[in-house]
Design an enzyme around this catalytic site. Structure first.
Site, PDB file in Angstrom:
ATOM      1  N   GLU A  26      -0.227   8.607   4.833  1.00  0.00           N
ATOM      2  CA  GLU A  26       1.220   8.516   5.087  1.00  0.00           C
ATOM      3  C   GLU A  26       1.677   7.054   5.075  1.00  0.00           C
ATOM      4  OE1 GLU A  26       3.273  10.685   8.435  1.00  0.00           O
ATOM      5  OE2 GLU A  26       3.785   8.625   8.981  1.00  0.00           O
ATOM      6  N   PRO A  53       9.272   0.193   3.754  1.00  0.00           N
ATOM      7  CA  PRO A  53       9.376  -1.157   4.319  1.00  0.00           C
ATOM      8  C   PRO A  53      10.827  -1.631   4.374  1.00  0.00           C
ATOM      9  CG  PRO A  53       7.722  -1.058   2.579  1.00  0.00           C
ATOM     10  CD  PRO A  53       8.511   0.212   2.512  1.00  0.00           C
ATOM     11  N   ARG A  70      12.963  18.426  12.197  1.00  0.00           N
ATOM     12  CA  ARG A  70      14.270  18.333  12.849  1.00  0.00           C
ATOM     13  C   ARG A  70      14.712  16.874  12.927  1.00  0.00           C
ATOM     14  NH1 ARG A  70      14.669  18.908  19.204  1.00  0.00           N
ATOM     15  NH2 ARG A  70      13.772  16.829  18.927  1.00  0.00           N
ATOM     16  N   GLY A  71      13.770  16.013  13.292  1.00  0.00           N
ATOM     17  CA  GLY A  71      14.094  14.600  13.506  1.00  0.00           C
ATOM     18  C   GLY A  71      14.372  14.343  14.970  1.00  0.00           C
ATOM     19  N   ASP A  72      14.352  13.061  15.325  1.00  0.00           N
ATOM     20  CA  ASP A  72      14.632  12.660  16.699  1.00  0.00           C
ATOM     21  C   ASP A  72      16.138  12.523  16.891  1.00  0.00           C
ATOM     22  OD1 ASP A  72      12.066  12.608  17.791  1.00  0.00           O
ATOM     23  OD2 ASP A  72      11.618  10.749  16.726  1.00  0.00           O
ATOM     24  N   TYR A  83       2.266  20.186  17.160  1.00  0.00           N
ATOM     25  CA  TYR A  83       2.054  19.278  18.302  1.00  0.00           C
ATOM     26  C   TYR A  83       0.919  19.780  19.185  1.00  0.00           C
ATOM     27  CZ  TYR A  83       6.476  17.454  16.694  1.00  0.00           C
ATOM     28  OH  TYR A  83       7.458  16.913  15.903  1.00  0.00           O
TER      29      TYR A  83
HETATM   30  P1  FAD Z   1      11.262  21.196  15.559  1.00  0.00           P
HETATM   31  O1  FAD Z   1      10.112  21.836  14.904  1.00  0.00           O
HETATM   32  O2  FAD Z   1      12.608  21.708  15.182  1.00  0.00           O
HETATM   33  O3  FAD Z   1      11.140  21.350  17.106  1.00  0.00           O
HETATM   34  C1  FAD Z   1      10.702  20.414  18.023  1.00  0.00           C
HETATM   35  C2  FAD Z   1      10.433  21.154  19.313  1.00  0.00           C
HETATM   36  O4  FAD Z   1      11.667  21.624  19.835  1.00  0.00           O
HETATM   37  C3  FAD Z   1       9.575  22.371  19.135  1.00  0.00           C
HETATM   38  O5  FAD Z   1       8.227  22.036  19.204  1.00  0.00           O
HETATM   39  C4  FAD Z   1      10.075  23.282  20.211  1.00  0.00           C
HETATM   40  O6  FAD Z   1       9.459  22.956  21.424  1.00  0.00           O
HETATM   41  C5  FAD Z   1      11.529  22.934  20.322  1.00  0.00           C
HETATM   42  N1  FAD Z   1      12.401  23.821  19.535  1.00  0.00           N
HETATM   43  C6  FAD Z   1      13.264  23.435  18.554  1.00  0.00           C
HETATM   44  N2  FAD Z   1      13.929  24.471  18.076  1.00  0.00           N
HETATM   45  C7  FAD Z   1      13.514  25.554  18.766  1.00  0.00           C
HETATM   46  C8  FAD Z   1      13.858  26.910  18.731  1.00  0.00           C
HETATM   47  N3  FAD Z   1      14.766  27.381  17.875  1.00  0.00           N
HETATM   48  N4  FAD Z   1      13.226  27.728  19.597  1.00  0.00           N
HETATM   49  C9  FAD Z   1      12.308  27.260  20.439  1.00  0.00           C
HETATM   50  N5  FAD Z   1      11.942  25.977  20.517  1.00  0.00           N
HETATM   51  C10 FAD Z   1      12.544  25.136  19.702  1.00  0.00           C
HETATM   52  N6  FAD Z   1      10.711  11.714  12.451  1.00  0.00           N
HETATM   53  C11 FAD Z   1      11.515  11.068  11.565  1.00  0.00           C
HETATM   54  O7  FAD Z   1      12.640  10.683  11.903  1.00  0.00           O
HETATM   55  N7  FAD Z   1      11.101  10.823  10.282  1.00  0.00           N
HETATM   56  C12 FAD Z   1       9.887  11.239   9.827  1.00  0.00           C
HETATM   57  O8  FAD Z   1       9.553  11.009   8.657  1.00  0.00           O
HETATM   58  C13 FAD Z   1       9.014  11.922  10.723  1.00  0.00           C
HETATM   59  N8  FAD Z   1       7.799  12.355  10.332  1.00  0.00           N
HETATM   60  C14 FAD Z   1       7.015  13.067  11.198  1.00  0.00           C
HETATM   61  C15 FAD Z   1       5.777  13.571  10.756  1.00  0.00           C
HETATM   62  C16 FAD Z   1       4.963  14.299  11.618  1.00  0.00           C
HETATM   63  C17 FAD Z   1       3.647  14.853  11.113  1.00  0.00           C
HETATM   64  C18 FAD Z   1       5.371  14.524  12.965  1.00  0.00           C
HETATM   65  C19 FAD Z   1       4.485  15.272  13.924  1.00  0.00           C
HETATM   66  C20 FAD Z   1       6.587  14.026  13.417  1.00  0.00           C
HETATM   67  C21 FAD Z   1       7.429  13.301  12.547  1.00  0.00           C
HETATM   68  N9  FAD Z   1       8.664  12.807  12.948  1.00  0.00           N
HETATM   69  C22 FAD Z   1       9.479  12.146  12.072  1.00  0.00           C
HETATM   70  C23 FAD Z   1       9.116  13.000  14.337  1.00  0.00           C
HETATM   71  C24 FAD Z   1       9.937  14.282  14.519  1.00  0.00           C
HETATM   72  O9  FAD Z   1      11.138  14.160  13.809  1.00  0.00           O
HETATM   73  C25 FAD Z   1      10.196  14.482  16.000  1.00  0.00           C
HETATM   74  O10 FAD Z   1       9.003  14.806  16.672  1.00  0.00           O
HETATM   75  C26 FAD Z   1      11.303  15.450  16.357  1.00  0.00           C
HETATM   76  O11 FAD Z   1      11.644  15.254  17.721  1.00  0.00           O
HETATM   77  C27 FAD Z   1      10.956  16.913  16.190  1.00  0.00           C
HETATM   78  O12 FAD Z   1      10.882  17.291  14.874  1.00  0.00           O
HETATM   79  P2  FAD Z   1      10.234  18.714  14.510  1.00  0.00           P
HETATM   80  O13 FAD Z   1      10.421  18.967  13.082  1.00  0.00           O
HETATM   81  O14 FAD Z   1       8.889  18.828  15.078  1.00  0.00           O
HETATM   82  O15 FAD Z   1      11.247  19.639  15.334  1.00  0.00           O
END
Ligand code: FAD
Length: 302
Positions: free
Chosen positions: A22, A26, A112-114, A154
């Site tokens: 990954e 930059p 989803r994103g932060d 996670y």
């Molecule tokens: P989701 O899968 O939507 O959910 C996150 C958590 O919220 C779930 O685990 C669950 O507990 C809860 N949740 C959400 N919706 C529901 C629902 N409908 N029902 C029940 N529970 C729900 N961030 C960036 O900005 N850019 C990146 O490129 C990036 N790359 C990443 C790559 C990896 C491998 C990982 C692990 C994270 C990455 N992140 C990135 C961070 C990520 O965006 C954050 O962790 C964000 O807060 C959650 O995204 P997610 O897709 O896991 O969210």
């Protein structure tokens, strides 16, 4: 080609270890050129795929699209682009997906994103999506089978549900897993995990996913420790459990960057050895755009 098909094909060979790198976009033009030089050298080691992140809140959208195109078509490595829902109405999501599709990319890490900068909680924009599950559903309904879709998993539960002082409750861990299954059932074909430093937690997570009927490959995300402060910052942000022996090993060397890096390679190698010994032959390296530690750790399986 879809990454899932490449992985399944490669894993037919029982001696094969599959790995991926990954990178993140930059900040400067020079940085981008340096990254491509490094990437060319790393791709020579034959990763299954490489991925490029989507800057927080969509901050690197254009650059991520440009880098993804160059990776796929000039570096000629199978490329997975991350895509998040933060600040993204569906038109912008579709613009990103249409762009990569027209450039021949077939792989997306759907997230989803932060929360947007300065906010505590994720806010769905007007005409946008609330979670990665919505994005996966949208991609399958609009683009059919064209994209290979990866989602985040996670092993310690999502940081939102981990209390500041410890670990997620069993109940929240289980509801996190159930939600992960919904992402897979909606059409995701691969899971890449959040970083972790306790390999037993990852192995338990894989076991729990299997018990729940999640059958797709679950790829462990390995982040080499390159620097003590960076390690503390990242594990603090992700609320990652740090086993006591790791802190004890780092404490006396924390001001010696080279010693920390060497320890990071040693630790990453031991973690990967244990993962491989448990029959999981896919490794994903969070390179932080650095080459040496990631390549050194991969000696474990090549
Ligand atoms: P989701 O899968 O939507 O959910 C996150 C958590 O919220 C779930 O685990 C669950 O507990 C809860 N949740 C959400 N919706 C529901 C629902 N409908 N029902 C029940 N529970 C729900 N961030 C960036 O900005 N850019 C990146 O490129 C990036 N790359 C990443 C790559 C990896 C491998 C990982 C692990 C994270 C990455 N992140 C990135 C961070 C990520 O965006 C954050 O962790 C964000 O807060 C959650 O995204 P997610 O897709 O896991 O969210």
């Amino acid at each position: 080609m879809k990454v899932i098909d490449k992985i399944n094909e490669a894993l037919k060979d029982e001696n094969r270890v599959v790995f991926s790198f990954e990178f993140f976009p930059p900040k400067t033009e020079d940085g981008v050129e340096n990254l491509f030089e490094r990437m060319e050298r790393m791709v020579a080691h034959n990763p299954n795929f490489c991925d490029i992140t989507w800057g927080a809140g969509g901050s690197t959208a254009d650059l991520t699209l440009e880098i993804a195109n160059r990776m796929q078509n000039m570096v000629c490595v199978e490329t997975m682009m991350h895509l998040t829902c933060t600040n993204m109405p569906v038109e912008k999501i579709d613009h990103a997906l249409d762009t990569i599709k027209s450039n021949g990319l077939q792989n997306v890490l759907a997230l989803r994103g932060d929360p947007p900068h300065g906010q505590d909680k994720f806010v769905q924009v007007d005409g946008g999506f609330a979670c990665a599950l919505d994005l996966v559903k949208h991609m399958r309904s609009k683009y059919g089978d064209y994209f290979g879709i990866t989602v985040a998993g996670y092993p310690e539960a999502h940081p939102d549900v981990i209390p500041a002082d410890g670990v997620a409750s069993l109940e929240t861990y289980q509801s996190d897993l159930a939600y992960l299954k919904r992402k897979v059932d909606a059409g995701a074909d691969l899971i890449v995990t959040q970083l972790f430093y306790d390999t037993d937690i990852f192995l338990k997570f894989v076991h729990d996913c299997r018990q729940l009927g999640i059958t797709c490959p679950i790829v462990p995300g390995i982040m080499p420790i390159n620097n003590y402060k960076g390690f503390l910052r990242m594990t603090g942000f992700c609320k990652t459990k740090i086993p006591a022996e790791i802190m004890a090993a780092l404490e006396p060397i924390k001001d010696n960057e080279e010693a920390v890096r060497n320890y990071g390679v040693h630790l990453g190698t031991e973690m990967c050895k244990k993962i491989l010994a448990n029959g999981i032959r896919t490794l994903h390296l969070y390179t932080l755009n650095m080459e040496k530690s990631a390549l050194a750790i991969l000696q474990v399986g090549t």
